[in-house]
Scaffold this motif. Structure first.
Motif, mmCIF file in Angstrom:
data_model
loop_
_atom_site.group_PDB
_atom_site.id
_atom_site.type_symbol
_atom_site.label_atom_id
_atom_site.label_comp_id
_atom_site.label_asym_id
_atom_site.label_seq_id
_atom_site.Cartn_x
_atom_site.Cartn_y
_atom_site.Cartn_z
ATOM 1 N N VAL A 6 93.290 12.162 41.807
ATOM 2 C CA VAL A 6 94.553 12.177 41.330
ATOM 3 C C VAL A 6 95.161 10.613 41.683
ATOM 4 O O VAL A 6 94.671 10.298 43.025
ATOM 5 C CB VAL A 6 95.479 13.061 41.712
ATOM 6 N N THR B 63 85.995 19.558 33.080
ATOM 7 C CA THR B 63 86.439 18.090 33.363
ATOM 8 C C THR B 63 86.128 17.869 34.674
ATOM 9 O O THR B 63 86.079 18.602 35.716
ATOM 10 C CB THR B 63 87.861 18.008 33.261
ATOM 11 N N ASN C 38 87.325 15.512 40.929
ATOM 12 C CA ASN C 38 88.494 14.696 40.191
ATOM 13 C C ASN C 38 89.252 13.990 41.040
ATOM 14 O O ASN C 38 89.268 14.528 42.536
ATOM 15 C CB ASN C 38 88.821 15.613 39.166
ATOM 16 N N MET D 155 86.863 12.664 36.736
ATOM 17 C CA MET D 155 88.083 11.861 36.149
ATOM 18 C C MET D 155 89.146 11.709 37.114
ATOM 19 O O MET D 155 89.370 12.420 38.174
ATOM 20 C CB MET D 155 88.686 12.933 34.936
ATOM 21 N N HIS D 156 89.939 10.821 36.836
ATOM 22 C CA HIS D 156 91.202 10.283 37.559
ATOM 23 C C HIS D 156 92.340 10.498 36.896
ATOM 24 O O HIS D 156 92.583 10.038 35.495
ATOM 25 C CB HIS D 156 91.076 8.858 38.259
ATOM 26 N N VAL D 157 93.437 11.327 37.357
ATOM 27 C CA VAL D 157 94.557 11.489 36.472
ATOM 28 C C VAL D 157 95.794 10.543 37.201
ATOM 29 O O VAL D 157 95.966 10.621 38.302
ATOM 30 C CB VAL D 157 95.014 12.920 36.596
ATOM 31 N N LEU E 8 94.393 20.126 37.374
ATOM 32 C CA LEU E 8 92.918 19.835 37.393
ATOM 33 C C LEU E 8 92.169 21.140 37.924
ATOM 34 O O LEU E 8 90.828 21.210 37.260
ATOM 35 C CB LEU E 8 92.743 18.746 38.515
ATOM 36 N N ALA F 153 99.734 18.073 39.365
ATOM 37 C CA ALA F 153 98.407 17.365 38.523
ATOM 38 C C ALA F 153 97.119 18.020 39.536
ATOM 39 O O ALA F 153 96.125 18.158 38.794
ATOM 40 C CB ALA F 153 98.495 15.920 39.021
#
Length: 670
Positions: free
Chosen positions: A590, A653, A588, A656-658, A647, A643
């Motif tokens: 950020v 999950t 993932n 994904m990019h937060v 994750l 963050a």
């Protein structure tokens, strides 16, 4: 008061020397008087190291404080060895005031022995005599009537009664050797008790040195000698992730590697298979190392794949044997099996791998097996090593009191048992991430090309520092070797290392472009590649988190090299999530923006460049970024770190990019 001060100083001196006792092993006590605040009258008290404490670092808060008359009064209600467990509960009714730390099982020994000060310790030299097949005769030869032999008895109230009786019947004695266990000494003053403890420990050591055989473990086995240091470390790093994965079959474990001379010599000798199979003896030893280790039965020069295959086979056999051991001795009221994986794995020519729930537990397990090797060496040098029998070991390993001690431990932090590798962790966002992951329980490897910065952050966290320029594949590989040797492998990788070059297209040179992409695009690829190899070998899944940027999806001005490198990182997240999912590895990203305060990148010139682009003073750049967001809030390194942590908790999950940008509508993912 002076009684407590003298007790603590004596305890710290004795506990700071591993020749005297092992980590968290043994206990010390003092008796004295104090004023009862409820009556104003003097009351006789016992101060004794509480359950689970360590002598070397003992403070007053680690002492249990009990009414001496009440503890001694328990003799009248003691119902015999079949009812030992209820006596520990009875100690709670003997506490003075709030009582301090929880009383240990050895409290009765300290209270019942008629001496002002008592030491119970686990020195290697004393346990060597205690575990020799003819330990009673050896104790008499060594000490005459000055030290008395006590046959093995499980720690508890009856053992306290036995030693109190011995003290009474042998006024000339300064202490005793406890069969299969350790030593106890006493004195009228703190100084006398300490001197007598040291007399027994050092006397036993001299006896073994003067009368022991030079090679008690037998001749060397051809092919089992230690590999050269570089080869040894390389083989250990290759095996560590596999072994950590095997040792984590039931519960995730942290690993620790030791290749000291005593371990390597033991494994090179003919008698090591027999002795290892006998297991350890002192209760503190096998509670931390399990009943026996897992031992590779191949020479040091065996091909790597043969070793890996054999280790898997031995692990299956170990689990079956441990389950059979549990089934042989468990009763309907025994605690449930705590896991069938080994805590100690011995690899001839390479060294010892030890495992535990956290880094300290893993390290201490290895230290205890080193103690066990020293004990076996001493016993075999003058006699034959004969530890307590398996049934007795089980009674202690699965004692209800031990279960209660485990239940008193604090609930583990969310990332306990996980190893995090953070690049660019010497400053800014990387430093904040390292701090956050450590605070949540992870073992952290602080990676940075600035060795001094990495060491500084590692010292703040009691973590491991590695020097690693992410553009250098050899340095990345070496850094992950260090992670494997320090903790057994890696579970969580944060690709944070970066730099920023902010120029318009026509001012951006090929050198600018290459430098930007070498660090972030190529560097992230290399770190992910080498870390994924370790994760796949462990078979425990894992997380790879990219610190990308709002600029990976938003086209800002004068930012061609940085923005495109971040876009490369962002797509690596998607590609690797798709590829590594079958191994349980989640990938993932950020996407931060406007992290000015505490940022190494902004402090290195990027802030001045961006301030010029946007026409604001550099010191107001953080405010400028905040005001263009939906939430009107400034983003700090700690927000990015949180963050990353979140994750790691999202088990389902990946890819994904937060965003961590306080709301930039133009950078919404769509």
């Amino acid at each position: 008061m002076s009684t407590v001060r003298d007790l603590l100083e004596r305890s710290n001196r004795l506990g700071s020397d591993p020749a005297n006792t092992n980590y968290a092993g043994g206990n010390t006590s003092a008796k004295g008087s104090a004023t009862d605040p409820a009556t104003g009258e003097p009351v006789d008290l016992l101060w004794v190291k509480g359950s689970g404490g360590d002598l070397g670092t003992l403070t007053e808060s680690g002492l249990a404080v009990l009414r001496l008359d009440r503890v001694r009064g328990l003799s009248a209600v003691y119902r015999g060895v079949e009812h030992e467990d209820e006596m520990v509960e009875a100690f709670d009714h003997c506490l003075h005031g709030r009582g301090g730390a929880a009383p240990s099982i050895d409290t009765a020994m300290h209270a019942l022995v008629d001496a002002g000060h008592v030491d119970h310790l686990h020195p290697d030299s004393g346990i060597a005599l205690a575990t020799a097949v003819d330990g009673e005769k050896l104790t008499e030869r060594c000490f005459g009537d000055r030290v008395v032999w006590v046959p093995w008895r499980r720690p508890g109230f009856q053992l306290g009664l036995d030693i109190a009786k011995i003290k009474q019947e042998h006024p000339e004695a300064i202490g005793c050797v406890l069969g299969g266990h350790g030593i106890t000494a006493w004195g009228d003053t703190s100084a006398e008790a300490e001197a007598r403890s040291l007399e027994i420990i050092q006397g036993a050591a001299r006896f073994l040195a003067e009368h022991g055989r030079a090679e008690p473990f037998g001749p060397e086995i051809p092919g089992y000698q230690a590999l050269p240091p570089d080869q040894r470390r390389a083989r250990a790093a290759e095996l560590a992730p596999l072994l950590r994965g095997l040792a984590s079959t039931d519960d995730r474990r942290i690993g620790h590697f030791t290749d000291t001379e005593p371990v390597l010599d033991f494994l090179a000798r003919e008698e090591h298979p027999r002795l290892a199979a006998l297991g350890t003896s002192c209760p503190d030893h096998f509670l931390r190392t399990k009943v026996r280790p897992m031992v590779l039965d191949l020479p040091a020069t065996a091909p790597l794949e043969q070793v890996r295959t054999r280790l898997r086979e031995l692990h299956v056999a170990y689990r079956e044997d441990y389950r059979a051991y549990y089934d042989r001795h468990a009763t309907p009221d025994s605690p449930a099996i705590r896991g069938a994986d080994p805590a100690i794995v011995l690899v001839p020519g390479v060294g010892m791998f030890s495992f535990g729930a956290d880094a300290q537990t893993a390290r201490v397990a290895g230290e205890f097996y080193l103690n066990a090797i020293a004990v076996m060496r001493g016993a075999e040098s003058v006699s034959t090593y004969a530890p307590i029998d398996e049934a007795e070991k089980f009674r202690i390993e699965y004692w209800a009191l031990e279960e209660a001690k485990l239940a008193r431990r604090p609930k583990p932090a969310p990332l306990t048992g996980r190893v995090a590798f953070v690049t660019g962790a010497g400053s800014g966002i990387g430093r904040a991430i390292a701090h956050k992951l450590a605070a949540e329980g992870a073992c952290v490897v602080v990676a940075d090309r600035d060795a001094e910065a990495a060491r500084t952050v590692a010292d703040e966290l009691r973590a491991t520092a590695v020097t690693s320029d992410v553009t250098d594949e050899a340095q990345i590989a070496a850094a992950l070797v260090e992670a494997s040797l320090a903790y057994g492998g890696v579970d969580l990788v944060v690709n944070n290392a970066g730099l920023s070059i902010s120029k318009p297209l026509l001012d951006t040179t090929v050198e600018d472009w290459d430098k930007q992409h070498d660090v972030m695009a190529r560097g992230s690829f290399l770190v992910a590649k080498h870390a994924a190899r370790v994760m796949v070998d462990q078979g425990l899944g894992g997380d790879i988190v990219y610190i990308a940027s709002k600029n990976s999806v938003f086209a800002g001005p004068a930012n061609i090299a940085y923005g495109s490198a971040k876009a490369d990182q962002a797509h690596q997240v998607r590609l690797l999530a798709a590829e590594l999912g079958e191994h349980g590895i989640r990938v993932n990203g950020v996407n931060p923006d406007g992290v000015v305060r505490g940022s190494g990148i902004f402090a290195g010139g990027w802030g001045a460049q961006r301030a010029e682009v946007y026409g604001v003073p550099e010191e107001r750049l953080g405010e400028f970024y905040a005001q263009r967001t939906l939430l009107k809030r400034e983003v700090l390194p700690e927000h990015v770190a949180h963050a990353v942590f979140v994750l790691t908790t999202l088990s389902h999950t990946t890819g994904m990019h937060v965003p961590v940008d306080a709301g930039v509508a133009a950078a919404f993912l769509r």
